[in-house]
Design an enzyme around this catalytic site. Structure first.
Site, PDB file in Angstrom:
ATOM      1  N   CYS A 121       4.358  -8.121   1.835  1.00 25.31           N
ATOM      2  CA  CYS A 121       5.389  -9.111   1.809  1.00 25.31           C
ATOM      3  C   CYS A 121       5.164 -10.114   2.916  1.00 25.31           C
ATOM      4  CB  CYS A 121       6.671  -8.363   2.074  1.00 25.31           C
ATOM      5  SG  CYS A 121       7.297  -7.323   0.890  1.00 25.31           S
ATOM      6  N   ASP A 161      13.527  -2.029   7.751  1.00 25.05           N
ATOM      7  CA  ASP A 161      13.785  -2.171   6.371  1.00 25.05           C
ATOM      8  C   ASP A 161      15.053  -1.832   6.030  1.00 25.05           C
ATOM      9  OD1 ASP A 161      10.704  -2.571   5.304  1.00 25.05           O
ATOM     10  OD2 ASP A 161      10.615  -0.732   6.459  1.00 25.05           O
ATOM     11  N   ARG A 214       8.286  -3.507  -7.365  1.00 25.45           N
ATOM     12  CA  ARG A 214       7.340  -3.155  -6.822  1.00 25.45           C
ATOM     13  C   ARG A 214       7.618  -1.672  -5.982  1.00 25.45           C
ATOM     14  NH1 ARG A 214       4.976  -6.770  -2.493  1.00 25.45           N
ATOM     15  NH2 ARG A 214       4.830  -4.758  -1.428  1.00 25.45           N
ATOM     16  N   LYS A 235       8.354   5.396  -1.165  1.00 22.56           N
ATOM     17  CA  LYS A 235       7.390   4.303  -1.665  1.00 22.56           C
ATOM     18  C   LYS A 235       6.131   4.317  -0.465  1.00 22.56           C
ATOM     19  CE  LYS A 235       7.316  -0.268  -0.471  1.00 22.56           C
ATOM     20  NZ  LYS A 235       6.257  -0.777   0.264  1.00 22.56           N
ATOM     21  N   ASN A 236       6.584   4.294   0.697  1.00 19.40           N
ATOM     22  CA  ASN A 236       5.882   4.167   1.882  1.00 19.40           C
ATOM     23  C   ASN A 236       5.327   5.500   2.434  1.00 19.40           C
ATOM     24  OD1 ASN A 236       6.258   1.491   1.781  1.00 19.40           O
ATOM     25  ND2 ASN A 236       7.731   1.372   3.410  1.00 19.40           N
ATOM     26  N   ARG A 287       1.429 -10.118  10.140  1.00 15.75           N
ATOM     27  CA  ARG A 287       0.776  -8.782   9.618  1.00 15.75           C
ATOM     28  C   ARG A 287      -0.853  -8.603   9.824  1.00 15.75           C
ATOM     29  NH1 ARG A 287       3.966  -6.554   4.512  1.00 15.75           N
ATOM     30  NH2 ARG A 287       3.955  -4.563   5.967  1.00 15.75           N
TER      31      ARG A 287
END
Ligand code: EPZ
Length: 436
Positions: A121, A309, A417, A27-28, A126
């Site tokens: 999230c 993560d 997601r 995803k990233n 952030r």
């Protein structure tokens, strides 16, 4: 707060999960690479793109700007030649954090860009101050009104950027801005995660001049034009790590096809210290279960360290390890909120404000509960739990797969997601899971 008729996963724990699962594309990396497609008017073809919510949102943003997209079973072609808008629509406010990466590509195309307020999230404040300072150093004027960013730049110029912390997003933002800037950009104290290298590989295939030097330094020589390219998104090392924890904790055995040792070295070292057996095979990694898991001390860090993560599935492992484990989270200040529900299920986890690691981190003396002490093993019992953020979401699935009884998990859209066909993959491994 739960809403009426909310979708939920009902999971019966205590079943060993066995078999094979194919890891999806990361995803990233995929989401950033889709943004990179805006840097050329020629077609860019991406393979191994995961079919997940965050990719869908990114594709919608591209379509909304005027790009043509063909998407078929993980193969995505983006044709940005018809892009006419410099404004990422307010309809995408607070969906995720990807819109901030549109700054550079839109400034190159239109000399101006409008970016809506960001989501993502809730695992800390952030901020995007590093992104904005870097782009300003490269010649952009940026204002922020009511969380909407407006930027102008006649032409972005190469610059020397020293990041205060090796931020993944800020490094990507500067990269996407530097490839077409006038002159050379040097990013010092940059992030060097495998997903960023993958983005650099796509950009190089598109005609960029980009290299990684020693001491976390990217050097990018701006070129006048980029062209079309084909690229395969690297496998998702976070998903692979999560299935490793599933295998170990359910007393199962899972072959994760496509898992790459090279991008998971820190995780594999931690698994070995805890006592989880694994075998590196030609086209993936086989994860097994241990008779007894050992407690360890661990700190999260930027790559090549143990990534933040991976923390959540690993904490699940430590709840079943014998003795006292310590986890020091050094990347985000507020990434242990999810442990409340694990405590409710029977885990013994205490949070502390002190830096319980080998070195103090940025959160020392700042009142953030960013260290955890985990005492195990403790049996887990089923519960009704609500997912607070993406990576915590997978650890709740693991908790439910381990716990005695049937757990009900809500807010499952968050997990969808970021993980492709998660229910299908778990069922294929033997999990008893119903979607209501
Ligand atoms: C990326 O977030 C990932 N998200 C995160 O994964 C991941 O946890 C993180 O990198 C670290 O690996 C995506 O790729 C979409 P950062 P990012 O900038 O880029 C501070 C997931 O679940 N910081 O490296 O937003 C920041 O607050 C997500 O897939 C500033 O202070 O992370 C954090 O403490 C969760 N100012 C630290 O740096 C800035 O301008 C690292 O953040 C930028 C960052």
């Amino acid at each position: 707060m739960e809403t009426k008729n909310e979708r939920a996963y009902l999971i019966t724990g205590g079943i060993p999960l066995k078999g094979e699962v194919r890891v999806s594309g990361a995803k990233n990396a995929a989401t950033k690479e889709l943004v990179a497609c805006l840097l050329t008017d020629e077609k860019v073809e991406l393979d191994n793109v995961p079919q997940i919510g965050d990719v869908e949102v990114t594709l919608e943003m591209l379509r909304d700007l005027g790009a043509k997209i063909e998407s078929n079973n993980g193969h995505v072609t983006v044709d940005a030649s018809g892009v006419t808008s410099h404004e990422v629509s307010a309809a995408f406010s607070r969906k995720n954090r990807i819109p901030i990466l549109f700054l550079g590509p839109l400034l190159h195309r239109f000399k101006e860009a409008v970016i809506p307020s960001l989501g993502g999230c809730i695992i800390g404040a952030r901020p995007v101050d590093f992104h904005l300072e870097a782009l300003k150093t490269m010649g952009a004027e940026i204002t922020c009104d009511d969380s909407v960013y407006k930027a102008h730049a006649k032409r972005l110029k190469g610059a020397v950027i020293e990041l205060p912390f090796p931020s993944v997003g800020a490094t990507e933002n500067v990269m996407l801005s530097a490839v077409l800037a006038q002159g050379t950009t040097i990013i010092r104290n940059a992030a060097i995660e495998p997903e960023i290298e993958d983005l650099a590989m796509l950009l190089q295939a598109m005609g960029a001049i980009i290299r990684l030097e020693v001491n976390r330094t990217w050097v990018i020589e701006g070129v006048d034009k980029l062209h079309g390219a084909k690229h395969r998104v690297l496998p998702d090392r976070i998903e692979a790590a999560s299935f490793a924890a599933v295998a170990a904790l359910t007393h199962g055995e899972i072959f994760v096809r496509g898992a790459e040792q090279a991008t998971m070295i820190s995780y594999l070292n931690a698994l070995r210290r805890v006592g989880v057996p694994f075998e590196i095979l030609e086209d993936g990694i086989l994860f097994k279960s241990a008779d007894k898991l050992e407690a360890i001390a661990l700190e999260t860090d930027v790559h090549p360290g143990f990534m933040t993560d991976w923390q959540q599935p690993f904490v699940m492992l430590l709840t079943q390890a014998h003795g006292v484990s310590v986890v020091h989270e050094t990347v985000y200040e507020d990434r242990f909120g999810y442990t409340d529900a694990l405590r409710q299920m029977g885990a013994n986890i205490q949070l502390h404000k002190e830096c319980l690691g080998s070195k103090p981190c940025r959160y020392q003396n700042r009142d953030y509960r960013h260290s955890a002490i985990i005492v195990g093993p403790t049996p887990l019992k089923a519960a009704d739990i609500r997912i607070p953020d993406l990576r915590a979401g997978f650890s709740y699935l693991i908790a439910a797969l381990v716990a005695q009884g049937e757990s009900r998990i809500t807010n499952v859209e968050i997990i969808e997601r970021g993980y492709e066909d998660i229910v299908g993959k778990l069922k294929k491994l033997g999990a008893e899971i119903k979607v209501t």
